[in-house]
Design an enzyme around this catalytic site. Structure first.
Site, short mmCIF file in Angstrom:
data_model
loop_
_atom_site.label_atom_id
_atom_site.label_comp_id
_atom_site.label_asym_id
_atom_site.label_seq_id
_atom_site.Cartn_x
_atom_site.Cartn_y
_atom_site.Cartn_z
N ASP A 17 0.91 -1.14 -0.02
CA ASP A 17 0.03 -0.03 -0.04
C ASP A 17 1.02 1.31 -0.01
OD1 ASP A 17 -2.36 1.58 0.51
OD2 ASP A 17 -1.49 1.77 2.47
N ASP A 19 -0.17 5.15 0.83
CA ASP A 19 -0.48 6.24 1.88
C ASP A 19 -0.12 5.62 3.29
OD1 ASP A 19 -0.73 7.65 -0.27
OD2 ASP A 19 -3.12 7.66 0.12
#
Length: 287
Positions: A17, A19
């Site tokens: 991922d 963020d």
């Protein structure tokens, strides 16, 4: 019998991922700030974004909210040049995002690459942003939300799904089938329960900088956890700081927008766009 054109699953990959896992904070928020500074956003866009920020802080994430954010975001970029969006993202990366890459996560990425693993970023942000960050960090590539574009301009529609929640897992499985990646031998990293379905697809899941819900889930399932934030904060303090920071930024930008609108009404010159006169490549750069 194995189809003749099927690839044996022999490769190993690490899926990240972006963020709060690779980049501190929300990459799209910083891109949006860069776009605002270059006069891409209107005042009403900032007000709507401020409303969604407040809703998220007060009530948490919901499907309805994600649908609103998606539709509003697509409406904003309708007609924008893909090349200009990518060029602004390049500038914002140099100005803001490069310094927000977690050194600890970067070390994990480098370790995977040294071991001959593929490294893929999987993000709900536009694919162009994901690819840019992946290229700058040295990753193999990125999967992201794909905005339809015709003749180099966004149409305001999506190609496929908004890459969020279980759709991340679907994208990872599809990529693994295409590239012969053995998911049982692969790795995945994320900070939120929205990444849980992606982490469940691999043999080696790891929560990086987990939020409270992700921390509970990782504890229940025995997943590895890594913490790269400089200082631990309680969930409440973290929410309050995020809320105050977001509200302060929105207030400043709305105030500037109102002042700019007033200048326009009375005929005073508006601030020249920092992007005016800038030439960009004809096509968005990819990995």
């Amino acid at each position: 019998m194995t189809p003749a054109d099927a690839r044996p699953a022999t490769r190993v990959a690490a899926f990240f991922d972006v963020d709060n896992t690779v980049i501190r904070g929300a990459s799209s928020f910083h891109i949006a700030r860069g776009l605002w500074q270059r006069d891409y956003f209107r005042l009403r866009d900032i007000i709507k974004l401020g409303y969604e920020q407040a809703t998220y802080v007060l009530f948490g994430e919901s499907k309805d909210q994600m649908d609103r954010v998606r539709e509003h975001g697509l409406g904003i970029i309708n007609g924008w040049s893909v090349a200009e969006m990518t060029a602004v993202a390049e500038e914002v990366y140099d100005e803001l995002l490069a310094s927000r890459v977690y050194p600890g996560t970067k070390a994990i990425i480098d370790e995977h690459l040294e071991r001959g693993h593929e490294v893929w970023f999987v993000t709900a942000s536009p694919a162009e942003i994901g690819r840019l960050i992946a290229r700058r960090v040295g990753a193999t590539g990125a999967l992201g939300t794909i905005g339809e574009h015709v003749d180099g301009h966004y149409t305001g529609r999506l190609v496929g799904e908004f890459l969020h929640g279980p759709h991340k897992a679907d994208a990872v499985r599809e990529l693994a089938a295409e590239r012969g990646i053995a998911l049982e031998d692969s790795y995945a990293y994320g900070d939120s329960v929205n990444d849980a379905s992606m982490l469940e697809t691999v043999g080696h899941p790891c929560a990086i900088n987990p939020d409270p819900r992700m921390r509970r889930l990782a504890t229940q399932r025995g997943w590895t956890m890594r913490e790269f934030r400089k200082r631990r904060k309680s969930g409440r303090r973290g929410i309050v700081k995020s809320s105050v920071t977001g509200a302060a930024w929105i207030t400043i930008q709305v105030t500037r927008g109102v002042k700019g609108a007033c200048r326009g009404i009375v005929g005073l010159p508006r601030r020249a766009s920092s992007a005016a006169g800038r030439t960009h490549s004809d096509e968005a750069r990819e990995l």
